[in-house]
Write a protein that holds these residues in place. Structure first.
Motif, short mmCIF file in Angstrom:
data_model
loop_
_atom_site.label_atom_id
_atom_site.label_comp_id
_atom_site.label_asym_id
_atom_site.label_seq_id
_atom_site.Cartn_x
_atom_site.Cartn_y
_atom_site.Cartn_z
N VAL A 43 0.92 -1.17 0.01
CA VAL A 43 0.06 -0.09 -0.06
C VAL A 43 0.84 1.17 0.05
CG1 VAL A 43 -2.04 1.34 1.19
CG2 VAL A 43 -1.59 -1.17 1.49
N VAL A 44 0.35 2.23 -0.81
CA VAL A 44 1.30 3.46 -0.96
C VAL A 44 0.40 4.60 -0.82
CG1 VAL A 44 3.32 2.62 -1.91
CG2 VAL A 44 1.46 3.63 -3.44
N PRO A 45 0.55 5.64 -0.08
CA PRO A 45 -0.42 6.71 0.06
C PRO A 45 0.08 7.65 -1.10
CG PRO A 45 1.38 7.10 1.63
CD PRO A 45 1.41 5.73 1.33
N VAL A 46 -0.72 8.36 -1.91
CA VAL A 46 -0.51 9.04 -3.13
C VAL A 46 -1.37 10.42 -3.11
CG1 VAL A 46 -0.04 7.08 -4.32
CG2 VAL A 46 -2.22 7.94 -4.45
N LEU A 47 -1.11 11.33 -3.91
CA LEU A 47 -1.88 12.64 -4.16
C LEU A 47 -1.76 12.83 -5.77
CD1 LEU A 47 -0.17 14.93 -1.49
CD2 LEU A 47 -2.56 13.86 -1.57
N VAL A 71 -1.11 18.01 -10.10
CA VAL A 71 -2.18 19.03 -10.47
C VAL A 71 -1.32 19.85 -11.75
CG1 VAL A 71 -3.15 19.28 -8.50
CG2 VAL A 71 -1.12 20.40 -8.71
N ASP A 72 -0.25 19.79 -11.63
CA ASP A 72 0.71 20.45 -12.75
C ASP A 72 0.62 19.64 -14.06
OD1 ASP A 72 1.16 22.81 -11.24
OD2 ASP A 72 2.93 21.62 -10.51
N LEU A 124 -1.48 10.06 -13.26
CA LEU A 124 -0.36 9.91 -12.52
C LEU A 124 -0.76 10.33 -11.08
CD1 LEU A 124 1.51 12.39 -15.05
CD2 LEU A 124 1.70 9.95 -14.75
N ARG A 125 0.32 9.86 -10.11
CA ARG A 125 0.02 10.52 -8.71
C ARG A 125 1.42 10.68 -7.88
NH1 ARG A 125 -4.12 10.19 -10.50
NH2 ARG A 125 -6.25 9.31 -9.78
N ARG A 126 1.55 11.47 -7.00
CA ARG A 126 2.57 11.57 -6.26
C ARG A 126 2.70 10.78 -5.26
NH1 ARG A 126 2.22 17.36 -4.19
NH2 ARG A 126 -0.18 17.17 -4.72
N VAL A 127 3.55 10.13 -5.16
CA VAL A 127 3.99 8.76 -4.02
C VAL A 127 4.44 9.53 -2.75
CG1 VAL A 127 4.89 6.72 -3.50
CG2 VAL A 127 3.97 7.12 -5.87
N SER A 157 1.49 -6.73 -6.88
CA SER A 157 0.72 -5.35 -7.08
C SER A 157 0.58 -4.53 -5.92
CB SER A 157 -0.79 -5.60 -7.45
OG SER A 157 -0.79 -6.40 -8.72
N VAL A 158 0.48 -3.06 -6.12
CA VAL A 158 0.40 -2.14 -5.11
C VAL A 158 -0.74 -1.23 -5.26
CG1 VAL A 158 1.72 -0.28 -3.96
CG2 VAL A 158 3.02 -2.13 -5.18
N VAL A 159 -1.61 -1.32 -4.10
CA VAL A 159 -2.62 -0.50 -4.27
C VAL A 159 -2.48 1.04 -3.50
CG1 VAL A 159 -3.57 -1.06 -1.83
CG2 VAL A 159 -5.23 -0.56 -3.50
N THR A 160 -3.39 1.82 -3.74
CA THR A 160 -3.06 3.23 -3.17
C THR A 160 -4.08 3.76 -2.18
OG1 THR A 160 -4.10 4.41 -5.09
CG2 THR A 160 -1.76 3.99 -5.29
N VAL A 161 -3.61 4.48 -1.35
CA VAL A 161 -4.66 5.18 -0.46
C VAL A 161 -4.33 6.68 -0.55
CG1 VAL A 161 -4.91 3.00 1.10
CG2 VAL A 161 -3.38 5.03 1.52
N PRO A 162 -5.45 7.45 -0.15
CA PRO A 162 -5.09 9.04 -0.17
C PRO A 162 -4.20 9.48 0.80
CG PRO A 162 -7.42 8.39 -0.09
CD PRO A 162 -6.94 7.29 0.10
N GLY A 163 -3.01 10.20 0.29
CA GLY A 163 -2.12 11.01 0.95
C GLY A 163 -2.63 12.02 1.59
N ASP A 164 -1.53 13.04 1.84
CA ASP A 164 -2.26 14.22 2.58
C ASP A 164 -1.04 15.57 2.08
OD1 ASP A 164 -2.39 16.46 4.63
OD2 ASP A 164 -3.83 15.13 5.16
#
Length: 220
Positions: free
Chosen positions: A124-128, A131-132, A152-155, A192-199
């Motif tokens: 699991v990784v948190p991502v954002l 926006v650019d 795309l996501r920022r890890v 496989s890696v799932v994502t959750v919301p970061g901050d």
């Protein structure tokens, strides 16, 4: 679920302009590493190991609670995490790997990572969101493509793993290999890696400007 936290804290403070390891740089009077350990514990991780430079072990011991275990890190982040992972007891079900350079990660992010692991996710990784507009360039600086932003996501960290999954990933990783994060290690092994919301508050402190922003955040 018994989760163990690993904090990668063996990096230098050169880009930050510091005369000490980055993890020992002060934020509001406390070392960055102390903030990171506190975040993990507030999010539900009781046992924490910190990978530290060999010649700074005493300084880290003085900056952290006595029950935090110190492990001598390596020349790279990957080597440091590998060393700390070898010190994690087999009874641990899950391992969360966190960067000392993300001192203000809210406990909610840690809790989301733990919840996904408890629900059966192997990694699991948190991502954002990004926006650019993001582009790829060639060796001469010419733009070659513009990937679709929606995919795309920022890890961020902490990144969480079933312990056996992370151990297997590092066992398959060639000695001396240096990947950008631990999700890359397990993905290279086919997991496989799932994502959750970061901050946004979990921003990484890399240069002096980042530290100034973190100071402003603490003062709010």
């Amino acid at each position: 679920m018994h989760a163990v936290g690993i904090v990668a804290a063996a990096g230098s403070g050169l880009r930050l302009g510091a005369d000490r390891p980055k993890a020992l740089v002060l934020l509001a009077g406390r070392p960055l590493v102390a903030w990171a350990v506190e975040s993990l514990r507030a999010g539900g991780v009781a046992e924490v190991l910190v990978a530290v430079p060999a010649d700074e072990r005493a300084a880290f011991a003085g900056a952290l609670p006595a029950d935090v275990r110190l492990v001598t890190g390596g020349a790279s982040r990957t080597a440091s995490v590998r060393a700390a992972l070898a010190a994690v007891e087999p009874r641990a079900d899950a391992v969360l790997v966190h960067d000392a350079a993300r001192p203000l990660t809210p406990p909610d992010v840690i809790a989301r990572v733990l919840a996904a692991l408890a629900a059966g996710a192997p990694a699991v990784v948190p991502v954002l969101p990004v926006v650019d507009t993001t582009v790829t360039v060639d060796a001469d600086g010419w733009i070659t493509s513009a990937p679709e932003r929606a995919t795309l996501r920022r890890v961020q960290t902490p990144q969480g793993f079933a312990r056996d999954v992370l151990v297997a990933g590092y066992d398959r990783l060639p000695a001396g290999a240096d990947l950008t994060d631990d999700a890359a290690v397990v993905r290279a092994a086919g997991t496989s890696v799932v994502t959750v919301p970061g901050d946004e508050r979990a921003a990484k402190v890399t240069v002096a400007h980042d530290l100034a922003l973190a100071e402003a955040q603490v003062r709010r």
